[in-house]
Design a protein around this motif. Structure first.
Motif, PDB file in Angstrom:
ATOM      1  N   THR A 295       0.833  -1.139   0.162  1.00  0.00           N
ATOM      2  CA  THR A 295      -0.204  -0.012  -0.080  1.00  0.00           C
ATOM      3  C   THR A 295       0.944   1.085   0.033  1.00  0.00           C
ATOM      4  N   LEU A 296       1.855   1.143   0.830  1.00  0.00           N
ATOM      5  CA  LEU A 296       2.859   2.363   0.832  1.00  0.00           C
ATOM      6  C   LEU A 296       3.857   2.427  -0.090  1.00  0.00           C
ATOM      7  N   PHE A 297       4.425   1.333  -0.786  1.00  0.00           N
ATOM      8  CA  PHE A 297       5.191   1.510  -1.758  1.00  0.00           C
ATOM      9  C   PHE A 297       4.894   0.244  -3.029  1.00  0.00           C
ATOM     10  N   PRO A 298       3.950   1.048  -3.843  1.00  0.00           N
ATOM     11  CA  PRO A 298       3.366  -0.119  -4.848  1.00  0.00           C
ATOM     12  C   PRO A 298       4.394  -0.495  -5.758  1.00  0.00           C
ATOM     13  N   ALA A 299       5.538   0.281  -6.122  1.00  0.00           N
ATOM     14  CA  ALA A 299       6.561  -0.037  -7.026  1.00  0.00           C
ATOM     15  C   ALA A 299       7.398  -1.235  -6.723  1.00  0.00           C
ATOM     16  N   SER A 300       7.542  -1.493  -5.475  1.00  0.00           N
ATOM     17  CA  SER A 300       8.187  -2.645  -4.743  1.00  0.00           C
ATOM     18  C   SER A 300       7.546  -4.037  -4.477  1.00  0.00           C
ATOM     19  N   VAL A 301       6.409  -4.156  -5.110  1.00  0.00           N
ATOM     20  CA  VAL A 301       5.645  -5.188  -4.918  1.00  0.00           C
ATOM     21  C   VAL A 301       6.170  -6.620  -5.494  1.00  0.00           C
ATOM     22  N   THR A 302       6.932  -6.645  -6.336  1.00  0.00           N
ATOM     23  CA  THR A 302       7.521  -7.610  -6.838  1.00  0.00           C
ATOM     24  C   THR A 302       8.842  -8.100  -5.851  1.00  0.00           C
TER      25      THR A 302
ATOM     26  N   LEU B 160      12.610  -7.206   7.679  1.00  0.00           N
ATOM     27  CA  LEU B 160      11.543  -6.592   7.038  1.00  0.00           C
ATOM     28  C   LEU B 160      11.553  -4.959   7.100  1.00  0.00           C
ATOM     29  N   PHE B 161      12.046  -4.393   8.505  1.00  0.00           N
ATOM     30  CA  PHE B 161      12.639  -3.217   8.717  1.00  0.00           C
ATOM     31  C   PHE B 161      13.369  -2.709   7.607  1.00  0.00           C
ATOM     32  N   GLY B 162      14.604  -3.617   7.314  1.00  0.00           N
ATOM     33  CA  GLY B 162      15.458  -2.962   6.386  1.00  0.00           C
ATOM     34  C   GLY B 162      15.009  -2.626   4.982  1.00  0.00           C
TER      35      GLY B 162
ATOM     36  N   ASP C 202      12.876   0.484   5.472  1.00  0.00           N
ATOM     37  CA  ASP C 202      13.928   1.650   5.271  1.00  0.00           C
ATOM     38  C   ASP C 202      14.648   1.858   4.120  1.00  0.00           C
ATOM     39  N   ALA C 203      14.788   0.764   3.318  1.00  0.00           N
ATOM     40  CA  ALA C 203      15.446   1.035   1.979  1.00  0.00           C
ATOM     41  C   ALA C 203      14.588   1.794   0.914  1.00  0.00           C
TER      42      ALA C 203
ATOM     43  N   ASP D  10      12.535   2.880  -5.419  1.00  0.00           N
ATOM     44  CA  ASP D  10      12.818   1.806  -6.213  1.00  0.00           C
ATOM     45  C   ASP D  10      14.069   2.056  -7.245  1.00  0.00           C
ATOM     46  N   ALA D  11      14.818   0.878  -7.207  1.00  0.00           N
ATOM     47  CA  ALA D  11      16.209   1.010  -8.117  1.00  0.00           C
ATOM     48  C   ALA D  11      16.115   1.337  -9.605  1.00  0.00           C
TER      49      ALA D  11
END
Length: 104
Positions: free
Chosen positions: A55-62, A83-85, A88-89, A95-96
């Motif tokens: 929900t917070l970071f949709p670009a990171s789903v994969t 999970l925290f790491g 945090d990233a 997204d890279a």
């Protein structure tokens, strides 16, 4: 007194006007529960974490799905920092592929 503080902290996110901030606080509380849990990081916890982070970071789903699948059945004290790491990233660098991190 401790019980009153605990009860107020549980409802605090709902008092915030901005939904992303409330979601981030809820995610932080959830990560804290995982980190201090005596239980393993199971599939139900993984799915709940997935929904909160996606929900917070949709670009990171994969990347998130892959990371969480490797964390299933780890002890909470091991899964919590991982999970925290990840969160945090995402907050720091996004997204890279060039997507911007979520604004606070």
């Amino acid at each position: 007194m401790t019980r009153r503080v605990e009860d107020r902290i549980k409802i605090f996110p709902s008092c915030l006007a901005a939904l992303p901030e409330a979601n981030l606080i809820e995610l932080g509380i959830s990560i804290g529960f995982v980190n201090h849990s005596e239980h393993d990081f199971d599939r139900n916890t993984s799915e709940r974490s997935f929904r909160q982070v996606a929900t917070l970071f949709p670009a990171s789903v994969t990347r998130l799905r892959e990371r969480l699948s490797r964390m299933v059945d780890l002890a909470g004290y091991s899964a919590g920092p991982r999970l925290f790491g990840f969160v945090d990233a995402e907050l720091r660098w996004g997204d890279a592929s060039g997507a911007q991190p979520a604004s606070p």
